[in-house]
Write an enzyme that holds these catalytic residues in place. Structure first.
Site, PDB file in Angstrom:
ATOM      1  N   GLY A   1       8.240 -20.890 -36.455  1.00 23.00           N
ATOM      2  CA  GLY A   1       8.392 -19.252 -36.029  1.00 23.00           C
ATOM      3  C   GLY A   1       6.516 -19.316 -35.601  1.00 23.00           C
TER       4      GLY A   1
ATOM      5  N   TYR B   1       3.127 -28.249 -37.115  1.00 27.51           N
ATOM      6  CA  TYR B   1       4.562 -28.673 -36.223  1.00 27.51           C
ATOM      7  C   TYR B   1       4.544 -29.489 -34.692  1.00 27.51           C
ATOM      8  CZ  TYR B   1       6.874 -25.083 -32.506  1.00 27.51           C
ATOM      9  OH  TYR B   1       7.626 -24.957 -31.701  1.00 27.51           O
TER      10      TYR B   1
ATOM     11  N   ALA C   1       3.887 -13.573 -31.376  1.00 22.26           N
ATOM     12  CA  ALA C   1       2.711 -12.771 -31.190  1.00 22.26           C
ATOM     13  C   ALA C   1       3.360 -11.186 -30.488  1.00 22.26           C
ATOM     14  CB  ALA C   1       1.676 -13.093 -30.787  1.00 22.26           C
TER      15      ALA C   1
ATOM     16  N   LYS D   1       4.644  -3.159 -33.789  1.00 26.93           N
ATOM     17  CA  LYS D   1       3.721  -2.712 -34.348  1.00 26.93           C
ATOM     18  C   LYS D   1       2.997  -1.662 -33.688  1.00 26.93           C
ATOM     19  CE  LYS D   1       1.696  -7.054 -36.812  1.00 26.93           C
ATOM     20  NZ  LYS D   1      -0.078  -7.556 -36.665  1.00 26.93           N
TER      21      LYS D   1
HETATM   22  P1  NAD Z   1      14.534 -20.024 -32.881  1.00 31.52           P
HETATM   23  O1  NAD Z   1      14.717 -20.324 -34.429  1.00 31.52           O
HETATM   24  O2  NAD Z   1      15.273 -18.329 -31.690  1.00 31.52           O
HETATM   25  O3  NAD Z   1      16.329 -21.256 -32.662  1.00 31.52           O
HETATM   26  C1  NAD Z   1      15.808 -22.151 -33.915  1.00 31.52           C
HETATM   27  C2  NAD Z   1      17.319 -22.367 -34.421  1.00 31.52           C
HETATM   28  O4  NAD Z   1      17.501 -23.525 -35.138  1.00 31.52           O
HETATM   29  C3  NAD Z   1      17.415 -20.988 -35.283  1.00 31.52           C
HETATM   30  O5  NAD Z   1      18.519 -20.081 -35.103  1.00 31.52           O
HETATM   31  C4  NAD Z   1      17.979 -21.864 -36.172  1.00 31.52           C
HETATM   32  O6  NAD Z   1      19.070 -21.157 -37.494  1.00 31.52           O
HETATM   33  C5  NAD Z   1      18.226 -23.865 -35.972  1.00 31.52           C
HETATM   34  N1  NAD Z   1      18.170 -24.422 -36.974  1.00 31.52           N
HETATM   35  C6  NAD Z   1      16.986 -24.516 -37.896  1.00 31.52           C
HETATM   36  N2  NAD Z   1      16.875 -25.055 -38.942  1.00 31.52           N
HETATM   37  C7  NAD Z   1      18.012 -26.117 -38.688  1.00 31.52           C
HETATM   38  C8  NAD Z   1      18.960 -26.391 -38.915  1.00 31.52           C
HETATM   39  N3  NAD Z   1      18.885 -27.629 -40.136  1.00 31.52           N
HETATM   40  N4  NAD Z   1      20.086 -26.640 -38.731  1.00 31.52           N
HETATM   41  C9  NAD Z   1      21.041 -26.461 -37.552  1.00 31.52           C
HETATM   42  N5  NAD Z   1      20.424 -25.416 -36.829  1.00 31.52           N
HETATM   43  C10 NAD Z   1      19.453 -25.317 -37.169  1.00 31.52           C
HETATM   44  O7  NAD Z   1      13.886 -20.420 -31.929  1.00 31.52           O
HETATM   45  P2  NAD Z   1      13.663 -20.507 -30.589  1.00 31.52           P
HETATM   46  O8  NAD Z   1      12.396 -19.675 -30.309  1.00 31.52           O
HETATM   47  O9  NAD Z   1      14.941 -20.146 -29.620  1.00 31.52           O
HETATM   48  O10 NAD Z   1      13.165 -22.107 -30.185  1.00 31.52           O
HETATM   49  C11 NAD Z   1      13.666 -23.439 -29.716  1.00 31.52           C
HETATM   50  C12 NAD Z   1      13.086 -24.838 -30.224  1.00 31.52           C
HETATM   51  O11 NAD Z   1      11.653 -24.317 -28.539  1.00 31.52           O
HETATM   52  C13 NAD Z   1      12.853 -25.004 -31.086  1.00 31.52           C
HETATM   53  O12 NAD Z   1      13.148 -26.012 -30.723  1.00 31.52           O
HETATM   54  C14 NAD Z   1      10.874 -24.491 -31.085  1.00 31.52           C
HETATM   55  O13 NAD Z   1      10.486 -25.653 -31.597  1.00 31.52           O
HETATM   56  C15 NAD Z   1      11.131 -23.995 -29.568  1.00 31.52           C
HETATM   57  N6  NAD Z   1      10.433 -23.772 -28.725  1.00 31.52           N
HETATM   58  C16 NAD Z   1       9.813 -22.726 -28.590  1.00 31.52           C
HETATM   59  C17 NAD Z   1       8.313 -21.628 -28.434  1.00 31.52           C
HETATM   60  C18 NAD Z   1       8.864 -19.782 -28.772  1.00 31.52           C
HETATM   61  O14 NAD Z   1       7.755 -19.688 -28.441  1.00 31.52           O
HETATM   62  N7  NAD Z   1       9.909 -19.205 -28.622  1.00 31.52           N
HETATM   63  C19 NAD Z   1       7.790 -22.891 -27.602  1.00 31.52           C
HETATM   64  C20 NAD Z   1       8.092 -23.778 -27.634  1.00 31.52           C
HETATM   65  C21 NAD Z   1       8.403 -24.491 -28.378  1.00 31.52           C
END
Ligand code: NAD
Length: 328
Positions: free
Chosen positions: A80, A148, A192, A199
């Site tokens: 998150g 994280y 953000a 908001k």
């Molecule tokens: P998101 O939270 O929308 O998607 C992650 C998904 O993982 C969710 O649908 C969640 O239900 C699933 N998940 C979590 N725990 C689980 C479990 N135990 N079993 C099965 N599914 C599970 O996040 P996102 O923004 O789509 O991010 C995707 C990836 O990219 C993540 O690894 C995140 O760390 C990485 N990431 C995202 C950002 C960003 O800005 N969104 C930046 C850097 C890295």
């Protein structure tokens, strides 16, 4: 046609990734603990499973027909925005380490050909404004700002070790902040851009919104279509080790809020309140990723112009009848 497994396909980036892979005509299985919230999955097969459990990972990796999955994209994570990352550090360390330990190991043992892991810019240390951009190898000596980021480094290394020992091609994308339609926009996990869009959509013209910190933290944001294109390009490139994927268009949090207000056509005042802000700045090099020919194409203004109306519609849909959206 390849057989592809996308983990985290109930979430934001992986949901978009599944649509992109389906447009290329592949057979795609999505795996997640929940189904996508905002639109039906594009996957051929969707399994609801808890990827912290070894048996669930094995089940997800049982490919239809002969042989293993050609490609696995591992984007499942407990994650998150800054508020969540700071308050849920134990859950993040526990849940994500389990998911990644199992997914890397069982993908390698199953004979998966290519494995993509979604790492993060959070693997880098805190930075000062105007510091030169960091290259990928400068993630070491390691000093991520939050747990994280430490888990992401562990997971990168777990994937690389299994790649080395089992002949699995591993690609590690270190994502910058990503935003776009169908991303989490409320509930405490939103990042953000989505939080500020919400908001501002909730505020009336001339009202003020709360922004955590003093609004000067510098960030860059990548639109989801660019991120997905980068993920697929990196997966098929020859680039080993961590590779940054992002866009070099830096703005302060206040400037982002003002841009969103402009797109929304509202006058908004910013009220700074204390809250988790994260690093002061984050600035990383993109030359490795851009050596593939990939470039971020969507400017921040264009990306916000595509994202804000989607969040505004979600806010409108949740507003009790009779409450006006704006008042001047
Ligand atoms: P998101 O939270 O929308 O998607 C992650 C998904 O993982 C969710 O649908 C969640 O239900 C699933 N998940 C979590 N725990 C689980 C479990 N135990 N079993 C099965 N599914 C599970 O996040 P996102 O923004 O789509 O991010 C995707 C990836 O990219 C993540 O690894 C995140 O760390 C990485 N990431 C995202 C950002 C960003 O800005 N969104 C930046 C850097 C890295």
């Amino acid at each position: 046609m390849k057989k592809i497994l996308v983990c985290g396909a109930g979430g934001f980036i992986a949901g978009h990734l599944v649509k992109r892979l389906k447009r290329e005509g592949h057979w795609v299985r999505g795996g997640d603990q929940k189904r996508p919230e905002f639109s039906p999955t594009a996957a051929d097969d969707f399994q609801v499973l808890d990827l912290r459990e070894a048996e669930s990972c094995r089940a997800a990796l049982a490919a239809p027909g002969e042989g293993a999955f050609d490609e696995v994209y591992q984007l499942a994570a407990d994650m998150g925005g800054m508020g969540f990352i700071h308050s849920a550090e134990c859950e993040i360390m526990y849940n994500n380490a389990l998911i990644n330990a199992h997914m890397t190991r069982f993908s390698a043992l199953a004979g998966v050909r290519r494995y993509f892991f979604s790492s993060s810019a959070c693997v880098y240390r805190n930075m000062l404004k105007d510091e030169p951009a960091l290259a990928e190898e400068q993630a070491y000596p390691a000093m991520p700002d939050n747990e994280y980021g430490w888990e992401k480094l562990y997971a990168e290394r777990a994937a690389m070790a299994h790649g080395r020992r089992h002949g699995m091609i591993v690609r590690l994308g270190r994502f910058q902040n990503c935003y776009g339609p169908e991303g989490t926009w409320r509930g405490g996990r939103e990042k953000a851009p989505a939080a500020l869009c919400r908001k501002i959509a909730e505020a009336r013209d001339g009202e003020s919104i709360e922004v955590w910190g003093d609004g000067t933290a510098m960030r860059a944001y990548t639109y989801v279509d660019d991120m997905v294109e980068g993920i697929v390009t990196l997966m098929h490139s020859s680039l080993e080790n961590g590779v940054n994927i992002g866009r070099q268009e830096y703005v302060s949090v206040d400037a982002l809020a003002n841009l969103i207000a402009e797109v929304a056509g509202k006058k908004i005042r910013i009220h700074h309140v204390s809250g988790p802000v994260g690093v002061a700045a984050r600035n990383f090099r993109l030359d490795r990723m851009e050596s593939t020919g990939w470039r971020s194409r969507v400017s921040l203004r264009e990306g916000i112009a595509r994202t804000y109306p989607w969040i505004e519609r979600q806010v409108e849909a949740g507003r009790p009848a009779g409450v006006a959206a704006t008042a001047s």
